[in-house]
Motif scaffolding. Structure first.
Motif, PDB file in Angstrom:
ATOM      1  N   ASP A   1      34.995 -27.598  -9.178  1.00  0.00           N
ATOM      2  CA  ASP A   1      35.932 -28.025 -10.229  1.00  0.00           C
ATOM      3  C   ASP A   1      36.787 -29.218  -9.797  1.00  0.00           C
ATOM      4  O   ASP A   1      37.880 -29.429 -10.323  1.00  0.00           O
ATOM      5  CB  ASP A   1      36.839 -26.860 -10.670  1.00  0.00           C
ATOM      6  CG  ASP A   1      36.027 -25.697 -11.223  1.00  0.00           C
ATOM      7  OD1 ASP A   1      34.934 -25.953 -11.744  1.00  0.00           O
ATOM      8  OD2 ASP A   1      36.484 -24.546 -11.121  1.00  0.00           O
ATOM      9  N   GLU A   2      36.295 -29.985  -8.826  1.00  0.00           N
ATOM     10  CA  GLU A   2      37.057 -31.131  -8.337  1.00  0.00           C
ATOM     11  C   GLU A   2      36.326 -32.447  -8.586  1.00  0.00           C
ATOM     12  O   GLU A   2      36.789 -33.501  -8.174  1.00  0.00           O
ATOM     13  CB  GLU A   2      37.332 -30.988  -6.821  1.00  0.00           C
ATOM     14  CG  GLU A   2      38.360 -29.957  -6.452  1.00  0.00           C
ATOM     15  CD  GLU A   2      39.798 -30.400  -6.738  1.00  0.00           C
ATOM     16  OE1 GLU A   2      40.004 -31.509  -7.251  1.00  0.00           O
ATOM     17  OE2 GLU A   2      40.704 -29.609  -6.457  1.00  0.00           O
ATOM     18  N   GLY A   3      35.180 -32.404  -9.233  1.00  0.00           N
ATOM     19  CA  GLY A   3      34.405 -33.622  -9.453  1.00  0.00           C
ATOM     20  C   GLY A   3      35.107 -34.561 -10.420  1.00  0.00           C
ATOM     21  O   GLY A   3      36.008 -34.158 -11.172  1.00  0.00           O
TER      22      GLY A   3
ATOM     23  N   PHE B   1      41.943 -26.983 -18.728  1.00  0.00           N
ATOM     24  CA  PHE B   1      42.414 -28.351 -18.583  1.00  0.00           C
ATOM     25  C   PHE B   1      42.647 -28.595 -17.095  1.00  0.00           C
ATOM     26  O   PHE B   1      43.737 -28.367 -16.589  1.00  0.00           O
ATOM     27  CB  PHE B   1      43.696 -28.535 -19.392  1.00  0.00           C
ATOM     28  CG  PHE B   1      44.200 -29.945 -19.395  1.00  0.00           C
ATOM     29  CD1 PHE B   1      43.561 -30.908 -20.145  1.00  0.00           C
ATOM     30  CD2 PHE B   1      45.301 -30.310 -18.635  1.00  0.00           C
ATOM     31  CE1 PHE B   1      44.022 -32.220 -20.152  1.00  0.00           C
ATOM     32  CE2 PHE B   1      45.759 -31.619 -18.633  1.00  0.00           C
ATOM     33  CZ  PHE B   1      45.115 -32.577 -19.393  1.00  0.00           C
ATOM     34  N   LEU B   2      41.617 -29.061 -16.388  1.00  0.00           N
ATOM     35  CA  LEU B   2      41.740 -29.303 -14.950  1.00  0.00           C
ATOM     36  C   LEU B   2      42.812 -30.365 -14.688  1.00  0.00           C
ATOM     37  O   LEU B   2      42.981 -31.254 -15.505  1.00  0.00           O
ATOM     38  CB  LEU B   2      40.395 -29.753 -14.368  1.00  0.00           C
ATOM     39  CG  LEU B   2      39.333 -28.654 -14.301  1.00  0.00           C
ATOM     40  CD1 LEU B   2      38.001 -29.231 -13.845  1.00  0.00           C
ATOM     41  CD2 LEU B   2      39.754 -27.505 -13.403  1.00  0.00           C
ATOM     42  N   PRO B   3      43.545 -30.267 -13.563  1.00  0.00           N
ATOM     43  CA  PRO B   3      43.339 -29.371 -12.433  1.00  0.00           C
ATOM     44  C   PRO B   3      43.963 -27.995 -12.591  1.00  0.00           C
ATOM     45  O   PRO B   3      43.988 -27.252 -11.617  1.00  0.00           O
ATOM     46  CB  PRO B   3      43.995 -30.130 -11.284  1.00  0.00           C
ATOM     47  CG  PRO B   3      45.119 -30.855 -11.932  1.00  0.00           C
ATOM     48  CD  PRO B   3      44.610 -31.235 -13.297  1.00  0.00           C
ATOM     49  N   GLY B   4      44.456 -27.649 -13.751  1.00  0.00           N
ATOM     50  CA  GLY B   4      44.976 -26.299 -13.937  1.00  0.00           C
ATOM     51  C   GLY B   4      43.838 -25.295 -14.038  1.00  0.00           C
ATOM     52  O   GLY B   4      42.804 -25.592 -14.639  1.00  0.00           O
ATOM     53  N   PHE B   5      44.018 -24.127 -13.464  1.00  0.00           N
ATOM     54  CA  PHE B   5      43.092 -23.005 -13.658  1.00  0.00           C
ATOM     55  C   PHE B   5      41.671 -23.294 -13.196  1.00  0.00           C
ATOM     56  O   PHE B   5      40.707 -23.140 -13.955  1.00  0.00           O
ATOM     57  CB  PHE B   5      43.105 -22.547 -15.114  1.00  0.00           C
ATOM     58  CG  PHE B   5      44.486 -22.342 -15.645  1.00  0.00           C
ATOM     59  CD1 PHE B   5      45.442 -21.658 -14.906  1.00  0.00           C
ATOM     60  CD2 PHE B   5      44.866 -22.855 -16.882  1.00  0.00           C
ATOM     61  CE1 PHE B   5      46.729 -21.482 -15.387  1.00  0.00           C
ATOM     62  CE2 PHE B   5      46.151 -22.687 -17.360  1.00  0.00           C
ATOM     63  CZ  PHE B   5      47.077 -21.996 -16.612  1.00  0.00           C
TER      64      PHE B   5
ATOM     65  N   ILE C   1      36.401 -36.521 -13.440  1.00  0.00           N
ATOM     66  CA  ILE C   1      36.540 -36.056 -14.819  1.00  0.00           C
ATOM     67  C   ILE C   1      35.996 -37.101 -15.787  1.00  0.00           C
ATOM     68  O   ILE C   1      36.270 -38.300 -15.649  1.00  0.00           O
ATOM     69  CB  ILE C   1      38.019 -35.765 -15.130  1.00  0.00           C
ATOM     70  CG1 ILE C   1      38.486 -34.559 -14.306  1.00  0.00           C
ATOM     71  CG2 ILE C   1      38.237 -35.513 -16.619  1.00  0.00           C
ATOM     72  CD1 ILE C   1      39.992 -34.330 -14.348  1.00  0.00           C
ATOM     73  N   ILE C   2      35.229 -36.656 -16.772  1.00  0.00           N
ATOM     74  CA  ILE C   2      34.673 -37.560 -17.785  1.00  0.00           C
ATOM     75  C   ILE C   2      35.435 -37.443 -19.107  1.00  0.00           C
ATOM     76  O   ILE C   2      35.770 -38.434 -19.740  1.00  0.00           O
ATOM     77  CB  ILE C   2      33.170 -37.266 -18.009  1.00  0.00           C
ATOM     78  CG1 ILE C   2      32.412 -37.464 -16.693  1.00  0.00           C
ATOM     79  CG2 ILE C   2      32.591 -38.150 -19.107  1.00  0.00           C
ATOM     80  CD1 ILE C   2      30.991 -36.941 -16.701  1.00  0.00           C
ATOM     81  N   GLU C   3      35.725 -36.200 -19.516  1.00  0.00           N
ATOM     82  CA  GLU C   3      36.381 -36.005 -20.818  1.00  0.00           C
ATOM     83  C   GLU C   3      37.181 -34.708 -20.805  1.00  0.00           C
ATOM     84  O   GLU C   3      36.782 -33.734 -20.164  1.00  0.00           O
ATOM     85  CB  GLU C   3      35.309 -35.973 -21.927  1.00  0.00           C
ATOM     86  CG  GLU C   3      35.794 -35.659 -23.322  1.00  0.00           C
ATOM     87  CD  GLU C   3      36.631 -36.775 -23.967  1.00  0.00           C
ATOM     88  OE1 GLU C   3      37.101 -37.662 -23.247  1.00  0.00           O
ATOM     89  OE2 GLU C   3      36.810 -36.737 -25.191  1.00  0.00           O
ATOM     90  N   GLN C   4      38.305 -34.710 -21.527  1.00  0.00           N
ATOM     91  CA  GLN C   4      39.144 -33.511 -21.633  1.00  0.00           C
ATOM     92  C   GLN C   4      39.707 -33.392 -23.038  1.00  0.00           C
ATOM     93  O   GLN C   4      39.961 -34.400 -23.694  1.00  0.00           O
ATOM     94  CB  GLN C   4      40.323 -33.591 -20.643  1.00  0.00           C
ATOM     95  CG  GLN C   4      39.896 -33.701 -19.199  1.00  0.00           C
ATOM     96  CD  GLN C   4      41.071 -33.588 -18.229  1.00  0.00           C
ATOM     97  OE1 GLN C   4      41.846 -34.511 -18.124  1.00  0.00           O
ATOM     98  NE2 GLN C   4      41.168 -32.486 -17.518  1.00  0.00           N
ATOM     99  N   ASN C   5      39.906 -32.171 -23.455  1.00  0.00           N
ATOM    100  CA  ASN C   5      40.566 -31.911 -24.734  1.00  0.00           C
ATOM    101  C   ASN C   5      41.417 -30.656 -24.617  1.00  0.00           C
ATOM    102  O   ASN C   5      41.174 -29.824 -23.745  1.00  0.00           O
ATOM    103  CB  ASN C   5      39.529 -31.697 -25.851  1.00  0.00           C
ATOM    104  CG  ASN C   5      38.933 -32.988 -26.341  1.00  0.00           C
ATOM    105  OD1 ASN C   5      39.625 -33.829 -26.874  1.00  0.00           O
ATOM    106  ND2 ASN C   5      37.638 -33.157 -26.131  1.00  0.00           N
ATOM    107  N   VAL C   6      42.374 -30.547 -25.510  1.00  0.00           N
ATOM    108  CA  VAL C   6      43.199 -29.340 -25.549  1.00  0.00           C
ATOM    109  C   VAL C   6      43.356 -28.868 -26.991  1.00  0.00           C
ATOM    110  O   VAL C   6      43.130 -29.632 -27.930  1.00  0.00           O
ATOM    111  CB  VAL C   6      44.617 -29.567 -24.979  1.00  0.00           C
ATOM    112  CG1 VAL C   6      44.574 -29.900 -23.510  1.00  0.00           C
ATOM    113  CG2 VAL C   6      45.344 -30.630 -25.761  1.00  0.00           C
TER     114      VAL C   6
END
Lengths: 279, 279, 279, 279
Positions: free
Chosen positions: D223-225, D190-194, D227-232
């Motif tokens: 890993d800084e581009g 889950f960016l920006p973590g890790f 963000i389009i989508e995230q899930n956890v």
């Protein structure tokens, strides 16, 4: 080093955990994981213990002695041995693909002994994953033959789990009863909402804001079997029935795979019409 | 009938569960809930058992004898006795309101012994919930006095838990160290992302699609303490920083309340920089 | 600078968006937000536009002219004016507390004109939040009087929204019909599962793995009104009915508050038995 | 009947929606879906309109005329034409399998023109799905050749989208820059973590209670581009790194597939370091 799982069930009485763990100590086992639960409704006690060390027979012997006074039913499983599984499928491949992929990647501790389908469209997928595939058409005149073949396969091939991966046919009460406690179906709604046919159409008509999927044990009472796992996903007014179906497929695959994993890891203990799940 | 909770921690060795449950049998206790875990990283064994029947002293005596050979640290808690809690607050009331409401409704087994705030705006809320409220301004010259008062309250009022309900001030390393393992903070981001100040602004700048909240133990290393609970909620490009803040508040309240509940029910066991949570 | 919201509904025809945005240009308005949807089922077109600049009358005049040929129903709202709200409550305070807290913190653009309750227990909460509170007992003989008072309040106090915050009494068909499209109820289950009384007990009996909450428009068909918002939360076998109730309360509060926010921001457009939600 | 998508971007000015919808009316188009957004940070206006009726050239001509005064960049896409896609893969097959399955089932409107991999293990999967597969080993001496081949493929085969389906190699700044705005990577946290290597190990060490996946545009800043989508997904203390990896895979596949769908449906508009997503 072996890795064993003990599941046990009996009327709750003080001392039972102490007694069983005593059996494990005696068998020189080391407890890796232990979960227990007493149902306030039924007074029934449920236990799952993961044990390192002894072989199956040694542990079985020790547990039998320890559990003796408690009138307990128990099983000792070799956690390394994959669960022998028969998959029933039809035309839709998303659940089957997911099961086969997760099995290959080592995520699902199952052995797909056989796939039986009432259509032939998923044959190439089965072949790619090197899983035996049998096509047997099902209509009013052949349904009995199909079910006889299921029953024969279960008996002769030592099947422990039957998975209905969007099989879409209603099983006869006789077969449901024969498979009680060892057949898992995926229903494409959040039960008890939208039982029966076309749940996505029902969901669209009702205008729900979340759609779901439910993995449950098969019983002769359609879509009423004990629930193992459920998930939902958010939808909105702009989605027609076709979009709901597409959106729901990932939930179906994931919910069924999770239920199969839980079963194959001996984490599902039936408690009447409900299930105890030791995650 | 009393309801007790035993928490225990020691280097893992075979026989420990059997030994402890033996102590419980001896004290005529009945196990209601039992969870255990061995950390593969540290080899440490963790146990939580909920027991009906004996009084605290009887069970303590029996566990001490049973645990003797295992070099175990353990505690026996009376599950009916609410956890004595000091809340630190500032201006924002959403977390405090949530804690006080859930305490009143019986959901949170805590007693709010005192609320200390560096602003006076939440006094009427505290009064409505009949919780003692002290306003002590904090600036460079008075920060030490505030922290001394925290320390004094903890000692003299037998405080078991300090909750930073959006307190917004950084505690001194000395106070962090004094409160180690018994102070919970809510950080308004999904840690380790967006440590430090203005996490919602950081989240907006980075363009994340989910925002989160993290409840963690306070340590002198800012926002680096062991995590107890986390949640996220979906956001989108149309939300400015103010909307992210509003949307995040419900997550903050709920995440903090859940962490407090877990702590107050003795379900949180520290394992180095991490936590074992027995839900 | 004013901030206005236009909602509009008509049979879909080409050119409608162009026509309405033409009206906005003519009124010297700037579009801040625009959402539209055409229902494939009913052929109905729905539009919500947020506009900066003109005053209500100017925009109303321009939209009326622009929408003329399209047989459209429309409304122009002042986004800064809070929605005049009547809350019906009973004994449980979690939903009321949440609504009042969010209103005070500025999250909910509502004005709580009055709270009417069939019990007196929430009076102090209402007083703390400075919301007028009326206690009117409801039994077979007084139900009509209570409902008459609701109706009178709605008419005389220009109520735009009636919120049933766990009111627990079934409204008469006449009152449901009078309040059609402007009364929101929170039902403590994931509808259409577990309609009627004691949904948490029903959920426990059925052994579901998620429990939910549903905010919906009130209709005379119990728990069948158009759904506005739904949420679920994971539960497990170890939770008895009382725990399900506690666990579900946060969902109920949040789901109702979200539905009220959507309504008060004019984001909910009824489409037959369903709702179009422009988030 | 054609189905077209217009995406447009320009400095915000009153009248722009009216002007563009005027162009659509002129081209005899019917608006099926329309979303717009003005970024308060950059003052930039973003629009996506789905239009039935005209052919690409007619609509392009009309939009060009209508947008003329607004200094707008725009594109008109044929919604029926699948997005020409190059997939980069390595050894892990879960994301590739998911993309190929969803493409076959019609869920993803992409054409997989080519798969390039630095290992040969996924060849049979590609063949099963009838997608061209090229194995090109990558080490210090061959990395440039691999990247040249990517570049050549993009140019000569009219590639519109490059998907890094757990490709695991860092692209050179030159290639990142060449692919700006048309290459999507899936990062297993889950960016920006890790950020960076071994995010699951980092997550385990930090003891987070949720793990995530992030699909983002590739930039030379690792890993800084945007963000389009995230899930956890929820995890607990009992899961070691291997279990986190297994549990995370479903999130990775789903998050990447959703990002690819959004891109292929022209729902992703870059806004500096962030993205506007018109769902």
């Amino acid at each position: 080093m072996t890795d064993l799982v003990v599941t046990l069930q009996c009327p709750d009485r003080p001392g039972i955990v102490h007694a069983i763990t005593g059996g494990i100590v005696e068998a020189a086992g080391n407890i890796v994981e232990l979960q227990q639960f007493t149902s306030p409704d039924t007074g029934q006690f449920f236990l799952r213990v993961q044990v390192e060390g002894p072989d199956v027979e040694t542990l079985q012997f020790a547990i039998r002695r320890a559990a003796g006074p408690y009138d307990a039913g128990f099983e000792v499983h070799d956690a390394q041995r994959p669960t022998r599984t028969l998959v029933l499928a039809s035309k839709a491949g998303h659940c089957l693909n997911d099961l086969l992929f997760r099995r290959r990647s080592g995520e699902l501790p199952i052995e797909v002994v056989s796939i039986m389908a009432n259509h032939d469209v998923l044959r190439s997928m089965a072949e790619f994953y090197e899983a035996p595939f049998t096509h047997l058409p099902v209509d009013a005149s052949t349904k009995k033959a199909f079910e006889d073949e299921v029953r024969r396969t279960v008996v002769e091939r030592d099947i422990e789990l039957v998975v209905l991966a969007r099989y879409m046919q209603i099983l006869s009460p006789e077969l449901c009863s024969f498979l009680a406690g060892r057949a898992i179906n995926i229903h494409h709604s959040f039960l008890p909402g939208f039982k029966g046919a076309n749940p996505y159409r029902q969901a669209h008509t009702r205008g729900v804001k979340l759609i779901g999927a439910t993995a449950h044990f098969v019983t002769s009472d359609l879509d009423e079997g004990p629930i193992i796992e459920q998930n939902v996903v958010r939808v909105d007014h702009s989605m027609d029935v076709a979009k709901l179906m597409r959106k729901g497929q990932a939930q179906e695959s994931q919910t069924l795979a999770e239920a199969v994993r839980l079963f194959a890891e001996h984490r599902v203990l039936p408690d009447g019409d409900r299930t105890v799940i030791f995650r």
